[in-house]
Scaffold this motif. Structure first.
Motif, PDB file in Angstrom:
ATOM      1  N   TYR A 166      -0.026  -2.277   1.717  1.00  0.00           N
ATOM      2  CA  TYR A 166      -0.758  -1.010   1.202  1.00  0.00           C
ATOM      3  C   TYR A 166      -0.490  -0.606  -0.168  1.00  0.00           C
ATOM      4  O   TYR A 166      -1.311  -0.391  -0.810  1.00  0.00           O
ATOM      5  N   ARG A 167       0.689  -0.723  -0.339  1.00  0.00           N
ATOM      6  CA  ARG A 167       1.194  -0.205  -1.904  1.00  0.00           C
ATOM      7  C   ARG A 167       0.598  -1.320  -3.041  1.00  0.00           C
ATOM      8  O   ARG A 167      -0.074  -0.782  -3.891  1.00  0.00           O
ATOM      9  N   GLU A 168       0.859  -2.603  -2.629  1.00  0.00           N
ATOM     10  CA  GLU A 168       0.511  -3.649  -3.403  1.00  0.00           C
ATOM     11  C   GLU A 168      -1.304  -3.612  -3.441  1.00  0.00           C
ATOM     12  O   GLU A 168      -1.936  -3.860  -4.640  1.00  0.00           O
ATOM     13  N   ALA A 169      -1.993  -3.306  -2.496  1.00  0.00           N
ATOM     14  CA  ALA A 169      -3.319  -3.142  -2.231  1.00  0.00           C
ATOM     15  C   ALA A 169      -3.960  -2.194  -3.388  1.00  0.00           C
ATOM     16  O   ALA A 169      -4.956  -2.048  -3.900  1.00  0.00           O
ATOM     17  N   LYS A 170      -3.085  -1.117  -3.366  1.00  0.00           N
ATOM     18  CA  LYS A 170      -3.375   0.120  -4.485  1.00  0.00           C
ATOM     19  C   LYS A 170      -2.883  -0.349  -6.111  1.00  0.00           C
ATOM     20  O   LYS A 170      -3.157   0.514  -6.671  1.00  0.00           O
ATOM     21  N   ARG A 171      -2.224  -1.468  -6.102  1.00  0.00           N
ATOM     22  CA  ARG A 171      -1.813  -1.898  -7.727  1.00  0.00           C
ATOM     23  C   ARG A 171      -0.788  -1.053  -7.657  1.00  0.00           C
ATOM     24  O   ARG A 171      -0.860  -0.524  -9.043  1.00  0.00           O
ATOM     25  N   LEU A 172       0.048  -0.437  -6.860  1.00  0.00           N
ATOM     26  CA  LEU A 172       1.231   0.345  -7.324  1.00  0.00           C
ATOM     27  C   LEU A 172       2.504  -0.440  -7.122  1.00  0.00           C
ATOM     28  O   LEU A 172       2.574  -1.361  -6.384  1.00  0.00           O
ATOM     29  N   SER A 173       3.252  -0.215  -8.378  1.00  0.00           N
ATOM     30  CA  SER A 173       4.833  -0.961  -8.054  1.00  0.00           C
ATOM     31  C   SER A 173       5.539   0.143  -7.080  1.00  0.00           C
ATOM     32  O   SER A 173       5.169   1.214  -6.763  1.00  0.00           O
ATOM     33  N   GLN A 174       6.671  -0.518  -6.854  1.00  0.00           N
ATOM     34  CA  GLN A 174       7.757   0.249  -6.118  1.00  0.00           C
ATOM     35  C   GLN A 174       7.917   1.671  -6.855  1.00  0.00           C
ATOM     36  O   GLN A 174       8.129   2.763  -6.457  1.00  0.00           O
ATOM     37  N   ASP A 175       8.181   1.331  -8.240  1.00  0.00           N
ATOM     38  CA  ASP A 175       8.648   2.539  -9.170  1.00  0.00           C
ATOM     39  C   ASP A 175       7.338   3.455  -9.112  1.00  0.00           C
ATOM     40  O   ASP A 175       7.670   4.867  -9.104  1.00  0.00           O
TER      41      ASP A 175
ATOM     42  N   LYS B  67       4.134  11.607   3.902  1.00  0.00           N
ATOM     43  CA  LYS B  67       3.777  11.609   2.271  1.00  0.00           C
ATOM     44  C   LYS B  67       3.233  10.237   1.999  1.00  0.00           C
ATOM     45  O   LYS B  67       2.439   9.978   1.072  1.00  0.00           O
ATOM     46  N   ILE B  68       3.944   8.979   2.542  1.00  0.00           N
ATOM     47  CA  ILE B  68       3.584   7.606   2.095  1.00  0.00           C
ATOM     48  C   ILE B  68       2.084   7.439   2.467  1.00  0.00           C
ATOM     49  O   ILE B  68       1.306   6.655   1.905  1.00  0.00           O
ATOM     50  N   ALA B  69       2.005   7.915   3.732  1.00  0.00           N
ATOM     51  CA  ALA B  69       0.452   7.549   4.219  1.00  0.00           C
ATOM     52  C   ALA B  69      -0.773   8.135   3.366  1.00  0.00           C
ATOM     53  O   ALA B  69      -1.488   7.548   3.122  1.00  0.00           O
ATOM     54  N   ASP B  70      -0.268   9.614   3.251  1.00  0.00           N
ATOM     55  CA  ASP B  70      -1.144  10.326   2.108  1.00  0.00           C
ATOM     56  C   ASP B  70      -1.267   9.786   0.970  1.00  0.00           C
ATOM     57  O   ASP B  70      -2.427   9.352   0.252  1.00  0.00           O
ATOM     58  N   GLU B  71      -0.377   9.287   0.055  1.00  0.00           N
ATOM     59  CA  GLU B  71      -0.401   8.532  -1.127  1.00  0.00           C
ATOM     60  C   GLU B  71      -0.983   7.317  -1.065  1.00  0.00           C
ATOM     61  O   GLU B  71      -1.769   6.834  -2.031  1.00  0.00           O
ATOM     62  N   LEU B  72      -0.749   6.547   0.088  1.00  0.00           N
ATOM     63  CA  LEU B  72      -1.552   5.273  -0.121  1.00  0.00           C
ATOM     64  C   LEU B  72      -2.854   5.318   0.729  1.00  0.00           C
ATOM     65  O   LEU B  72      -3.637   4.426   0.788  1.00  0.00           O
ATOM     66  N   GLU B  73      -3.172   6.653   1.109  1.00  0.00           N
ATOM     67  CA  GLU B  73      -4.447   6.885   1.710  1.00  0.00           C
ATOM     68  C   GLU B  73      -5.117   6.018   2.939  1.00  0.00           C
ATOM     69  O   GLU B  73      -5.956   5.301   3.109  1.00  0.00           O
TER      70      GLU B  73
END
Length: 108
Positions: free
Chosen positions: A11-20, A50-56
């Motif tokens: 999900y993080r990668e799908a949002k094009r977010l790095s771990q940072d 918070k993770i779920a909210d941030e990653l929508e």
């Protein structure tokens, strides 16, 4: 079956977010995100929300594949209780914010 960490990474990668990037948005360290994604640690209920909210994404989508929905008719289903118990360190069943989040998501 995908692990919680694998799902967070996808999900993080799908949002094009790095771990940072995700760590900054959640006010945690990059190593915290790395440990979650590599299944070295399991986030507590507040961080999971918070993770779920941030990653929508729905919290249900982050949890066990065998659990389609945690809530059924505004009550915990039997199979969901078993799956939640598997993640016992994650959940404090008294976590009002987590339960409210699940109910809001369920009612959408």
């Amino acid at each position: 079956m995908m692990s919680l960490g694998t799902k967070v990474r996808q999900y993080r990668e799908a949002k094009r977010l790095s771990q940072d990037d995700l760590a900054l948005r959640l006010d945690v360290t990059q190593s915290t995100i790395s440990n979650i994604e590599s299944d070295k640690s399991i986030p507590n209920s507040m961080l999971l929300k918070k993770i779920a909210d941030e990653l929508e994404v729905d919290i249900n989508d982050l949890l066990n594949d065998s659990v389609n929905n945690i809530m059924s008719n505004n009550d915990f289903s039997d199979h969901a209780v078993a799956a939640v118990n598997q993640y016992n360190p994650v959940f404090n069943m008294q976590s009002l914010e987590l339960i409210e989040s699940i109910l809001k998501t369920r009612n959408r």
